[in-house]
Design a protein around this motif. Sequence first.
Motif, PDB file in Angstrom:
ATOM      1  N   UNK A  33      18.293  -5.792  35.319  1.00 58.08           N
ATOM      2  CA  UNK A  33      18.216  -5.540  33.884  1.00 58.08           C
ATOM      3  C   UNK A  33      18.991  -4.267  33.528  1.00 58.08           C
ATOM      4  N   UNK A  34      19.760  -4.321  32.487  1.00 62.68           N
ATOM      5  CA  UNK A  34      20.589  -3.211  32.006  1.00 62.68           C
ATOM      6  C   UNK A  34      21.798  -2.907  32.883  1.00 62.68           C
ATOM      7  N   UNK A  35      21.954  -3.602  34.008  1.00 62.44           N
ATOM      8  CA  UNK A  35      23.107  -3.359  34.872  1.00 62.44           C
ATOM      9  C   UNK A  35      23.988  -4.597  34.982  1.00 62.44           C
ATOM     10  N   UNK A  36      23.365  -5.750  34.813  1.00 64.67           N
ATOM     11  CA  UNK A  36      24.115  -6.993  35.008  1.00 64.67           C
ATOM     12  C   UNK A  36      24.047  -7.458  36.449  1.00 64.67           C
ATOM     13  N   UNK A  37      25.024  -8.249  36.838  1.00 62.21           N
ATOM     14  CA  UNK A  37      25.039  -8.856  38.156  1.00 62.21           C
ATOM     15  C   UNK A  37      25.452  -7.850  39.228  1.00 62.21           C
ATOM     16  N   UNK A  38      24.556  -7.561  40.154  1.00 64.17           N
ATOM     17  CA  UNK A  38      24.880  -6.605  41.218  1.00 64.17           C
ATOM     18  C   UNK A  38      25.271  -7.375  42.485  1.00 64.17           C
ATOM     19  N   UNK A  39      26.436  -7.087  43.062  1.00 61.80           N
ATOM     20  CA  UNK A  39      26.859  -7.803  44.271  1.00 61.80           C
ATOM     21  C   UNK A  39      26.080  -7.333  45.503  1.00 61.80           C
ATOM     22  N   UNK A  40      25.950  -8.208  46.500  1.00 61.30           N
ATOM     23  CA  UNK A  40      25.128  -7.913  47.680  1.00 61.30           C
ATOM     24  C   UNK A  40      25.550  -6.658  48.443  1.00 61.30           C
ATOM     25  N   UNK A  41      26.825  -6.352  48.433  1.00 64.07           N
ATOM     26  CA  UNK A  41      27.298  -5.177  49.172  1.00 64.07           C
ATOM     27  C   UNK A  41      26.599  -3.903  48.694  1.00 64.07           C
ATOM     28  N   UNK A  66      18.656  -2.656  51.786  1.00 58.98           N
ATOM     29  CA  UNK A  66      17.505  -3.506  52.138  1.00 58.98           C
ATOM     30  C   UNK A  66      17.385  -3.666  53.655  1.00 58.98           C
ATOM     31  N   UNK A  67      18.527  -3.650  54.342  1.00 64.53           N
ATOM     32  CA  UNK A  67      18.489  -3.747  55.802  1.00 64.53           C
ATOM     33  C   UNK A  67      17.937  -2.471  56.413  1.00 64.53           C
ATOM     34  N   UNK A  68      18.267  -1.342  55.813  1.00 64.18           N
ATOM     35  CA  UNK A  68      17.824  -0.085  56.416  1.00 64.18           C
ATOM     36  C   UNK A  68      16.370   0.235  56.098  1.00 64.18           C
ATOM     37  N   UNK A  69      15.840  -0.280  55.002  1.00 63.89           N
ATOM     38  CA  UNK A  69      14.434   0.057  54.705  1.00 63.89           C
ATOM     39  C   UNK A  69      13.459  -1.104  54.936  1.00 63.89           C
ATOM     40  N   UNK A  70      13.967  -2.177  55.506  1.00 65.57           N
ATOM     41  CA  UNK A  70      13.078  -3.280  55.872  1.00 65.57           C
ATOM     42  C   UNK A  70      12.862  -4.312  54.781  1.00 65.57           C
ATOM     43  N   UNK A  71      13.316  -4.036  53.566  1.00 66.36           N
ATOM     44  CA  UNK A  71      13.120  -4.998  52.471  1.00 66.36           C
ATOM     45  C   UNK A  71      13.867  -6.310  52.721  1.00 66.36           C
ATOM     46  N   UNK A  72      14.835  -6.270  53.615  1.00 63.01           N
ATOM     47  CA  UNK A  72      15.633  -7.460  53.900  1.00 63.01           C
ATOM     48  C   UNK A  72      14.744  -8.624  54.380  1.00 63.01           C
ATOM     49  N   UNK A  73      13.592  -8.281  54.967  1.00 60.52           N
ATOM     50  CA  UNK A  73      12.713  -9.355  55.441  1.00 60.52           C
ATOM     51  C   UNK A  73      12.179 -10.175  54.274  1.00 60.52           C
ATOM     52  N   UNK A 132      24.382 -34.373  47.471  1.00 55.02           N
ATOM     53  CA  UNK A 132      24.294 -33.021  48.006  1.00 55.02           C
ATOM     54  C   UNK A 132      24.957 -32.860  49.372  1.00 55.02           C
ATOM     55  N   UNK A 133      25.300 -31.621  49.663  1.00 53.40           N
ATOM     56  CA  UNK A 133      25.839 -31.239  50.969  1.00 53.40           C
ATOM     57  C   UNK A 133      24.893 -30.172  51.528  1.00 53.40           C
ATOM     58  N   UNK A 134      24.994 -29.885  52.832  1.00 49.33           N
ATOM     59  CA  UNK A 134      24.130 -28.831  53.383  1.00 49.33           C
ATOM     60  C   UNK A 134      24.406 -27.477  52.725  1.00 49.33           C
ATOM     61  N   UNK A 135      23.378 -26.636  52.683  1.00 46.90           N
ATOM     62  CA  UNK A 135      23.502 -25.280  52.156  1.00 46.90           C
ATOM     63  C   UNK A 135      23.389 -24.308  53.326  1.00 46.90           C
ATOM     64  N   UNK A 136      24.335 -23.373  53.401  1.00 45.13           N
ATOM     65  CA  UNK A 136      24.211 -22.365  54.453  1.00 45.13           C
ATOM     66  C   UNK A 136      23.667 -21.073  53.855  1.00 45.13           C
ATOM     67  N   UNK A 137      22.774 -20.441  54.594  1.00 46.77           N
ATOM     68  CA  UNK A 137      22.235 -19.156  54.144  1.00 46.77           C
ATOM     69  C   UNK A 137      22.660 -18.062  55.129  1.00 46.77           C
ATOM     70  N   UNK A 138      22.840 -16.873  54.603  1.00 38.36           N
ATOM     71  CA  UNK A 138      23.213 -15.725  55.436  1.00 38.36           C
ATOM     72  C   UNK A 138      21.954 -15.033  55.932  1.00 38.36           C
TER      73      UNK A 138
END
Length: 279
Positions: free
Chosen positions: A66-74, A80-87, A111-117
């Motif tokens: 909110x108020x920032x728009x679309x934030x890219x994963x980078x 999130x990886x460093x503080x554990x939220x990635x789980x 449909x086709x398969x979906x890959x997740x990172x």
Amino acid sequence: VKATGKGHYNFFKPELYQKLKERVDMERALELAIEEDQFVLYYQPRVNAETGKMTSMEALIRWMRPDFGLVPPIEFIPIAESNGMILRLGDMVMAKACSQIAAWEKELLPIVPISINVSAKQFSAGALPKKLSDCIKNWGVDASLLEVEITESAMMGEDNAIIADLCEIRELGVKLLVDDFGTGYSSLSQLQRLDMDVLKIDRVFTNELTKSKEGDIFFKAIVSMAHALDMTVVAEGVETQEQVNALRRLACDEIQGYFISRPVPANCVPELLLKQFLL
Ligand code: C2E
Ligand code: CA
Ligand code: CA
Ligand code: CA
């Protein structure tokens, strides 16, 4: 450290404080974002290099802040990886992907398969195969409609926990993809031992194609070795017709990139599924 005159030194760096504050604000915002479910998945097709037929779509997370728009994963995945939220984020991505597959199936889309990172932290925390299998069961989707991408560097170190997890995931019937290949230090024989199905060659190598002779040679070598080991090769970051032509010449199996389609929100996917990609 700044000399402030009179022999005093100023250890207080405004820039450093600013950085720290931004980080703390970001973590708070992320925490709230998880609670309020401010994330969406975008989807980017992968197509057969010969026929243009879509083979899969990659789910890529976006934060609608909110108020920032679309934030890219980078901008938030590393935090999130460093503080554990990635789980929690990882669980959420899994659930969103499965519920989306179920929804498209219900609409009778082709449909086709979906890959997740999946990040390395999700492996070391354990229970990833169980979570995947629970998610698949919960949403009633076929395991063959889910694929897991794990970066080459995340797989390194011959970590036994990761190897065991990969085996279990495979046994569920979920395809395993090596992401960003060429940027880590794995050997292809190692990847074959882990029974990885698909090799996604990092976009820096696609970028070298048609520019330098070495670029083509590298790609060609990877493709032939991967094929000898029974792996499918995908070129990432394909942006031009020239690259497509080169990749076909080099017998690369599949391509992904802006040339085919940018990642799109879920509501644009039905149109993509029905589209004929001309290469
Ligand atoms: P990735 O898995 O290597 O994904 C490919 C990235 O390249 C995506 O960026 C995609 O939008 C971008 N891309 C695709 N085609 C082209 C192209 O032709 N040219 C260029 N320049 N870029 C292209 P995105 O979506 O910003 O994601 C960045 C990274 O964030 C991903 O790299 C992945 O490592 C990570 N990520 C994204 N979603 C997730 C997730 O759900 N979980 C985890 N753990 N990581 C994620
Ligand atoms: Ca990926
Ligand atoms: Ca990649
Ligand atoms: Ca195999």
